[in-house]
Design a protein around this motif. Sequence first.
Motif, PDB file in Angstrom:
ATOM      1  N   THR A 151       5.851 -30.457 -14.823  1.00  0.00           N
ATOM      2  CA  THR A 151       5.009 -31.442 -14.133  1.00  0.00           C
ATOM      3  C   THR A 151       4.547 -32.508 -15.133  1.00  0.00           C
ATOM      4  OG1 THR A 151       4.226 -29.713 -12.636  1.00  0.00           O
ATOM      5  CG2 THR A 151       2.921 -31.748 -12.746  1.00  0.00           C
ATOM      6  N   GLN A 162      10.706 -37.533 -17.534  1.00  0.00           N
ATOM      7  CA  GLN A 162      10.479 -38.654 -16.615  1.00  0.00           C
ATOM      8  C   GLN A 162      10.771 -39.990 -17.310  1.00  0.00           C
ATOM      9  OE1 GLN A 162       6.423 -39.171 -15.245  1.00  0.00           O
ATOM     10  NE2 GLN A 162       7.077 -40.365 -13.470  1.00  0.00           N
ATOM     11  N   THR A 166      13.864 -42.383 -16.195  1.00  0.00           N
ATOM     12  CA  THR A 166      13.509 -43.738 -15.767  1.00  0.00           C
ATOM     13  C   THR A 166      14.313 -44.768 -16.551  1.00  0.00           C
ATOM     14  OG1 THR A 166      11.263 -43.054 -15.160  1.00  0.00           O
ATOM     15  CG2 THR A 166      11.637 -45.409 -15.532  1.00  0.00           C
ATOM     16  N   TRP A 171      15.809 -41.811 -12.327  1.00  0.00           N
ATOM     17  CA  TRP A 171      14.589 -41.223 -11.803  1.00  0.00           C
ATOM     18  C   TRP A 171      14.470 -41.337 -10.282  1.00  0.00           C
ATOM     19  CZ3 TRP A 171      11.069 -37.790 -12.959  1.00  0.00           C
ATOM     20  CH2 TRP A 171       9.856 -37.769 -12.287  1.00  0.00           C
ATOM     21  N   ASP A 172      14.636 -42.514  -9.756  1.00  0.00           N
ATOM     22  CA  ASP A 172      14.471 -42.717  -8.314  1.00  0.00           C
ATOM     23  C   ASP A 172      15.467 -41.884  -7.510  1.00  0.00           C
ATOM     24  OD1 ASP A 172      12.379 -44.454  -8.741  1.00  0.00           O
ATOM     25  OD2 ASP A 172      13.626 -46.255  -8.641  1.00  0.00           O
ATOM     26  N   GLN A 175      14.504 -37.926  -7.680  1.00  0.00           N
ATOM     27  CA  GLN A 175      13.194 -37.409  -7.272  1.00  0.00           C
ATOM     28  C   GLN A 175      13.238 -36.400  -6.124  1.00  0.00           C
ATOM     29  OE1 GLN A 175       9.384 -39.312  -7.346  1.00  0.00           O
ATOM     30  NE2 GLN A 175      10.301 -41.228  -8.068  1.00  0.00           N
ATOM     31  N   LEU A 178      13.882 -32.847  -7.467  1.00  0.00           N
ATOM     32  CA  LEU A 178      13.080 -32.312  -8.565  1.00  0.00           C
ATOM     33  C   LEU A 178      12.193 -31.142  -8.152  1.00  0.00           C
ATOM     34  CD1 LEU A 178      12.007 -35.583 -10.434  1.00  0.00           C
ATOM     35  CD2 LEU A 178      13.899 -34.023 -10.956  1.00  0.00           C
ATOM     36  N   MET A 180       9.111 -29.199  -9.710  1.00  0.00           N
ATOM     37  CA  MET A 180       8.118 -29.299 -10.771  1.00  0.00           C
ATOM     38  C   MET A 180       7.661 -27.909 -11.228  1.00  0.00           C
ATOM     39  SD  MET A 180       7.919 -32.503 -11.284  1.00  0.00           S
ATOM     40  CE  MET A 180       8.268 -34.062 -10.458  1.00  0.00           C
TER      41      MET A 180
END
Length: 268
Positions: A151, A162, A166, A171-172, A175, A178, A180
């Motif tokens: 996290t 992250q 990115t 990243w997008d 998501q 993912l 956590m």
Amino acid sequence: MKKTSWSFVLCILMVLSLVGCGAGNAAQPPANTAQTKPTEITVSAAASLQNSLDEVKKAYEQKNSNIKLTINYGASGTLQQQIEQGAPVDLFISAGKAQVDALEQKNLTDKSSRIDLLGNDLVLITGKDNTKVTTLDDLTKSTVGHISIGTPKSVPAGQYAQEALTNLKLWDALQPKLVMAKDVTSVLNYVETGNADAGFVYKSDAQSSTKVKVVEAVPANSYKPVVYPAAIIAATKNKQAAEDFLKYLQGADAQKVFEKYGFKSLAK
């Protein structure tokens, strides 16, 4: 009773009293034979340090029988919050700078004691028999369902992941996949058990497991260098003992252990 009889009785009582006192005194051990209680040092340390620091702890206690080390492992952000809430900690070793920075700003650490102790690398891992993921780009494929990271708000390894994803423009897209985790050790566990197809952990974590493999190292230019800072907590009641242990951590014996587990030595 005659005077001579009273004198005789008093003499007997005095003798018995002296004998009793002598016996009582003999039962008391000399003051200098009392055993000294070991000094206890509480260390809060990032979960990724557990294997290496447990080994260092054992060696240190063998060399210093008057010291007892208690190590509390967890996500660096969680440990930071515990210290802010008054947890009795003597030394903090974080997997990221932000947590020590935050404590420093609140005057909860001894600023002069702070050092950059270790470094590490971020890697992408999969299960030993996984053939779906051979590169970072494979993570976007529909055959990859779950990817675990720590996290980001509380786990430095998650923050680095992250940042890297990115910068790598992934990243997008990733998501929705993912998963956590509360700390980097949990990420490793998810991948080991097949609950995640892949995960982002430190090189040292991957090296400690026989159930995962490193797919590739995350490009070093995609995230800030991983640094493990250490600092003594301002409220410690065992400052000298904490200073001695921190000095030992920077020494050759401890650094060899850390390097064996995949860490980079930053201690000067």
